[in-house]
Design an enzyme around this catalytic site. Structure first.
Site, PDB file in Angstrom:
ATOM      1  N   TYR A  41       0.822  -1.224   0.000  1.00  0.00           N
ATOM      2  CA  TYR A  41       0.000   0.000   0.000  1.00  0.00           C
ATOM      3  C   TYR A  41       0.852   1.270   0.000  1.00  0.00           C
ATOM      4  O   TYR A  41       2.066   1.209   0.114  1.00  0.00           O
ATOM      5  CB  TYR A  41      -1.079   0.005   1.074  1.00  0.00           C
ATOM      6  CG  TYR A  41      -0.718  -0.130   2.541  1.00  0.00           C
ATOM      7  CD1 TYR A  41       0.544   0.087   3.046  1.00  0.00           C
ATOM      8  CD2 TYR A  41      -1.729  -0.482   3.445  1.00  0.00           C
ATOM      9  CE1 TYR A  41       0.805  -0.039   4.404  1.00  0.00           C
ATOM     10  CE2 TYR A  41      -1.466  -0.610   4.812  1.00  0.00           C
ATOM     11  CZ  TYR A  41      -0.189  -0.378   5.275  1.00  0.00           C
ATOM     12  OH  TYR A  41       0.070  -0.494   6.602  1.00  0.00           O
ATOM     13  N   GLU A  42       0.169   2.386  -0.199  1.00  0.00           N
ATOM     14  CA  GLU A  42       0.838   3.687  -0.331  1.00  0.00           C
ATOM     15  C   GLU A  42       1.716   3.756  -1.580  1.00  0.00           C
ATOM     16  O   GLU A  42       2.778   4.369  -1.572  1.00  0.00           O
ATOM     17  CB  GLU A  42       1.694   3.977   0.919  1.00  0.00           C
ATOM     18  CG  GLU A  42       1.090   5.006   1.805  1.00  0.00           C
ATOM     19  CD  GLU A  42       0.266   5.992   1.013  1.00  0.00           C
ATOM     20  OE1 GLU A  42      -0.938   5.989   1.243  1.00  0.00           O
ATOM     21  OE2 GLU A  42       0.783   6.737   0.160  1.00  0.00           O
TER      22      GLU A  42
END
Ligand SMILES: Cc1cc2nc3c(=O)[nH]c(=O)nc-3n(C[C@H](O)[C@H](O)[C@H](O)COP(=O)(O)OP(=O)(O)OC[C@H]3O[C@@H](n4cnc5c(N)ncnc54)[C@H](O)[C@@H]3O)c2cc1C
Length: 598
Positions: free
Chosen positions: A442-443
């Site tokens: 994620y990110e």
């Protein structure tokens, strides 16, 4: 059951002996009074909170997970999470580095960084509830109107409300230009939002009174793609003019993801069904505004893996000293026992030292970056602020991808130290591996981070930002080049610095002819750059340790630091040679493979 000791000694070494933060703070009016004693006292209390309040909830949170009441759309978090959060708010921890203008304590970001490392070691899933609020706070502080700041920042500061980032939709993850959530302007200047978001961390819960969702959406006349995205703040409960909470806004959790790790965090599917929000920043400039939150979150994700690397290391070390199996190849070491503790075996040591080196290198880099943020925000000199800002932008993808990839290696190695017992839940080691895995995804996946580093941050500015970091390496080489005791730490980074410059030019040149060359080299490139950065910090840590020893300090901490640095340069850093070789193998073996993939 695993245990956790806050690594205060290593934090203090980095803060006071390597980075010398108090000297740096003297130049910043906001922090001029922040001395070593204040920092140490705060970190000691922070460590107690992590070890005594949230760490004991980690395994229960993993086992129990979150549950959604479909009728009310409310989410119940695991037992103890809500009470621990109330204690966190009561202790004033959310406000630690927030602006006093909004009720914050105004302490440096680097202190908050240490708090969050310990919280992540203790319980990553819990820590994401307050963690995301910091990014929301930063985005609103940078791009919000005075009214938005007045409404939201004091409550995010106190922790009474938490924040989320709502980007991802079922058909759109990496490529945010594809997003479809709509925002229609209303006559009163607000917007009505409609759409579906997925994978929203801390997206629904009852730990705080209100949730401040930062949502990306499109205005009716928006251009296609990423140039037509706007940012909106959409609260779970409307906020009345006097600050009291009003009606429920129709931004509902309709499902929770069943996932590999971080079970205690509610990863929410969110239906936005005519919810009312206000625009943050300019129309169609939402991605730029959201990047403030995303950059904060990227540093935060690196910190998650740093925390897990540290806690996994501590437990593997204790186990390796206790577990007896087989005799040492060089003759029995624990003659009073039927076998030797497994720490005598070279490969067990390698696994332990790998995790230790990745924790210590990661901690140095994270602290350096948050010190840069302190400078970028609070240094009176504009040039220093700009320089710090550019350097942290360069290092952010390295923090995000290098530390999380290393966290994967380290948590796996630590689990391996336990043999079969590592695979069994009761030791807690497999949870560290599972919880860490999302940090690589994620990110912005780690591939996307590597493209950001090589494509945008390095080649995009003709290597100018990279040269800034090169200057730091050059200054250290110059300073210590004649010190024989430092040669083993300085020579490798001096050589790699030169190699990286040539390697960058080579990829840049090949990329001009064929952009796939950049895509094919980027992941390897980021790891090479990551090792240069870690190598630089290990050299600085060795420098500080040698100075302490030369001054007559006999604390074994310093010998340990030198040994870890030696291990790092001998066993981990040389990976750079293979990485440059595989990157140089180019894109053809990847892209001319239709037959192979048919
Ligand atoms: C537990 C969890 C929590 C999350 N929390 C949040 C949250 O709070 N808010 C939020 O908005 N989102 C959140 N996400 C979403 C997360 O950020 C995305 O999953 C991630 O950005 C990747 O998007 P995707 O899953 O759609 O994968 P895709 O974009 O479909 O990518 C699939 C694969 O293709 C690769 N790829 C894609 N484009 C390229 C390219 N140009 N070059 C090379 N490779 C490429 C990717 O690296 C990846 O390996 C969360 C996800 C999870 C699982």
């Amino acid at each position: 059951m695993p245990s956790y000791q806050p690594p205060l000694r290593d934090m203090q070494f980095l803060l006071h002996e390597v980075l010398r933060v108090s000297d740096e703070f003297k130049a910043m009016p906001r922090h001029a009074e922040v001395d070593a004693d204040t920092i140490n006292a705060v970190l000691e209390e922070a460590g107690k909170f992590a070890a005594e309040v949230t760490f004991p909830l980690n395994i229960g949170g993993d086992t129990e997970g979150c549950t959604l009441d479909q009728a009310t759309h409310e989410v119940a978090t695991p037992k103890g999470f809500k009470e621990a959060y109330a204690q966190f708010v009561e202790g004033g921890w959310p406000a630690l580095s927030c602006d006093p203008a909004y009720g914050g304590q105004g302490l440096p970001y680097v202190v908050n960084q240490c708090l969050y490392e310990m919280l992540n070691s203790a319980n990553q899933a819990w820590t994401m509830y307050p963690g995301l609020s910091h990014g929301a706070y930063e985005a609103l502080a940078a791009h919000g109107t005075e009214e938005q700041k007045k409404t939201y920042l004091p409550k995010l500061t106190s922790g009474e409300w938490t924040g989320t980032m709502c980007l991802t939709e079922p058909h759109c993850g990496t490529d945010l230009g594809l997003l479809r959530t709509k925002a229609e302007p209303l006559p009163d200047g607000t917007y009505k939002l409609t759409g579906n978001k997925i994978f929203i961390s801390a997206g629904e819960h009852g730990m705080a009174e209100n949730i401040v969702h930062l949502v990306l959406a499109r205005l009716p006349d928006a251009p296609k793609g990423s140039k037509g995205i706007s940012l909106f703040v959409v609260p779970k409960f409307h906020v009345k003019a006097d600050g009291a909470l009003g009606e429920r806004n129709p931004i509902f959790c309709t499902g929770l993801e069943h996932k590999m790790g971080i079970h205690g965090n509610a990863t929410a599917q969110i239906a936005i069904d005519g919810a009312i929000g206000t625009l943050v920043g300019a129309p169609n400039k939402g991605l730029a505004a959201m990047f403030v939150m995303m950059n904060a979150a990227r540093l935060g994700v690196g910190n998650q893996s740093l925390g897990l690397t540290e806690v996994a290391y501590q437990n593997a070390l204790a186990y390796a000293k206790d577990r007896i199996q087989m005799r040492s190849l060089s003759g029995p070491k624990a003659k009073d026992k039927d076998a030797d503790p497994i720490i005598v075996h070279p490969d067990v040591r390698k696994m332990l030292l790998t995790a230790k080196a990745y924790a210590e290198g990661g901690r140095a880099l994270q602290m350096f970056c948050t010190m840069l943020l302190d400078k970028a925000h609070h240094h009176p000199d504009e040039k220093t602020r700009k320089n710090a800002d550019e350097l942290v932008a360069l290092l952010t993808p390295i923090v995000k991808a290098f530390i999380t990839d290393n966290g994967h290696t380290a948590t796996n190695a630590c689990m391996q130290v336990f043999g079969g017992h590592g695979f069994i839940k009761e030791w807690g080691m497999e949870q560290f591996v599972r919880d860490n895995r999302i940090n690589m995804i994620y990110e912005g996946t780690n591939t996307v981070q590597s493209l950001d580093l090589l494509g945008r941050k390095v080649l995009g500015d003709q290597g100018a930002a990279l040269r800034k970091f090169g200057k730091l390496v050059g200054a250290l080489v110059e300073e210590e080049g004649v010190n024989e005791k430092m040669a083993e730490f300085i020579n490798p980074i001096a050589v790699l610095g030169d190699q990286l410059t040539k390697f960058t030019t080579e990829i840049g040149f090949k990329g001009l002819q064929n952009p796939d060359e950049v895509g094919a080299a980027a992941v390897d490139y980021l790891r090479v750059a990551g090792h240069l950065v870690f190598g630089y910090f290990f050299a600085r840590m060795a420098q500080a340790a040698l100075r302490a020893i030369a001054a007559g300090n006999t604390d074994p901490f310093y010998t340990a630091k030198l040994q870890t640095a030696r291990f790092y340069f001998a066993k981990l850093f040389p990976e750079t040679a293979t990485l440059m070789r595989t990157a140089r193998a180019g894109s053809r073996v990847l892209m001319d493979t239709d037959a192979a993939l048919a």
